[in-house]
Scaffold this active site. Structure first.
Site, PDB file in Angstrom:
ATOM      1  N   ASP A  12       0.893  -1.241  -0.105  1.00 46.83           N
ATOM      2  CA  ASP A  12      -0.073  -0.008  -0.151  1.00 46.83           C
ATOM      3  C   ASP A  12       0.856   1.099   0.027  1.00 46.83           C
ATOM      4  O   ASP A  12       2.030   1.215  -0.515  1.00 46.83           O
ATOM      5  CB  ASP A  12      -0.995  -0.142   1.254  1.00 46.83           C
ATOM      6  CG  ASP A  12      -2.194   0.654   0.960  1.00 46.83           C
ATOM      7  OD1 ASP A  12      -2.131   1.724   0.541  1.00 46.83           O
ATOM      8  OD2 ASP A  12      -3.191   0.338   1.492  1.00 46.83           O
ATOM      9  N   HIS A  35       2.465   2.273  -3.061  1.00 49.82           N
ATOM     10  CA  HIS A  35       1.740   3.067  -3.700  1.00 49.82           C
ATOM     11  C   HIS A  35       2.259   4.510  -3.559  1.00 49.82           C
ATOM     12  O   HIS A  35       1.533   5.537  -3.780  1.00 49.82           O
ATOM     13  CB  HIS A  35       0.303   3.004  -3.267  1.00 49.82           C
ATOM     14  CG  HIS A  35      -0.308   1.656  -3.378  1.00 49.82           C
ATOM     15  ND1 HIS A  35      -1.479   1.360  -3.103  1.00 49.82           N
ATOM     16  CD2 HIS A  35       0.082   0.638  -3.994  1.00 49.82           C
ATOM     17  CE1 HIS A  35      -2.085   0.171  -3.398  1.00 49.82           C
ATOM     18  NE2 HIS A  35      -0.915  -0.291  -4.098  1.00 49.82           N
TER      19      HIS A  35
END
Length: 193
Positions: A12, A35
């Site tokens: 993430d 991310h």
């Protein structure tokens, strides 16, 4: 708060910055996989607080899906400001979208009519300086600001991003963005209001 000299690999966000954050300095960070460094998502809940004073500098993103992202809900329930950001001297190595402002965020079909909502969150005074390297997607720079409260004071200075694919040249998508372009920038097709 100062986050410095760290390597982050995750599924993430490498670093997630949420509402109420102020005067945060991030330096010498190595991000990937992940991310990227994300501000938001913002605007989902009422009563959120402004995000002010962020510096990200001297860092490397390697193989992350996104690099630098500011993300607000299209169907926002708060009217906050996101302001006074500096992104400086950042290398992108095979990053999906190195620079992103997404004010149309609405995952999982939560907006019943996509495209009709406009975020109420104001993004202003954000400088991107000396961002360079490679993008795995043609749209290396993607800024979709709110049509209701367009981004203001966005500065693109000495951006040099190339596309690693073979199906065309690197491009930028800029919607409802106010500010200026300084120095030599690649991609160079971002038009400011």
């Amino acid at each position: 708060m100062h986050v410095t000299n760290v390597t982050i690999g995750t599924g993430d966000d490498c670093i997630a910055i949420l509402d109420g954050t102020s005067n945060l300095v991030i330096s010498d960070v190595r991000c990937g996989p992940g991310h990227g460094i994300s501000v938001g998502s913002l605007g989902k809940h009422s009563g959120e607080k402004n995000v002010e004073g962020l510096t990200v500098k001297n860092s490397v993103f390697n193989g992350s899906t996104i690099g630098l992202r500011i993300k607000t809900w299209a169907k926002s329930n708060s009217t906050i400001n996101v302001s006074n950001f500096l992104y400086d001297n950042i290398q992108m190595i095979n990053v999906g979208n190195p620079i992103v402002i997404d004010q149309q965020y609405c995952p999982d079909g939560l907006c019943d009519s996509p495209g009709i909502y406009a975020s109420h969150i104001q993004i202003k005074d954000v400088t991107y300086h000396k961002i360079w390297g490679t993008s795995t997607k043609r749209e290396a720079l993607k800024m979709q600001c709110s049509k209701l409260v367009p981004c203001q004071g966005i500065v693109l200075s000495d951006i040099n991003l190339s596309y690693t694919g073979r199906d065309g040249l690197v491009t930028a998508l800029c919607e409802n963005v106010g500010g200026s372009v300084v120095g030599k920038n690649v991609p160079d097709n971002c038009r400011m209001l």
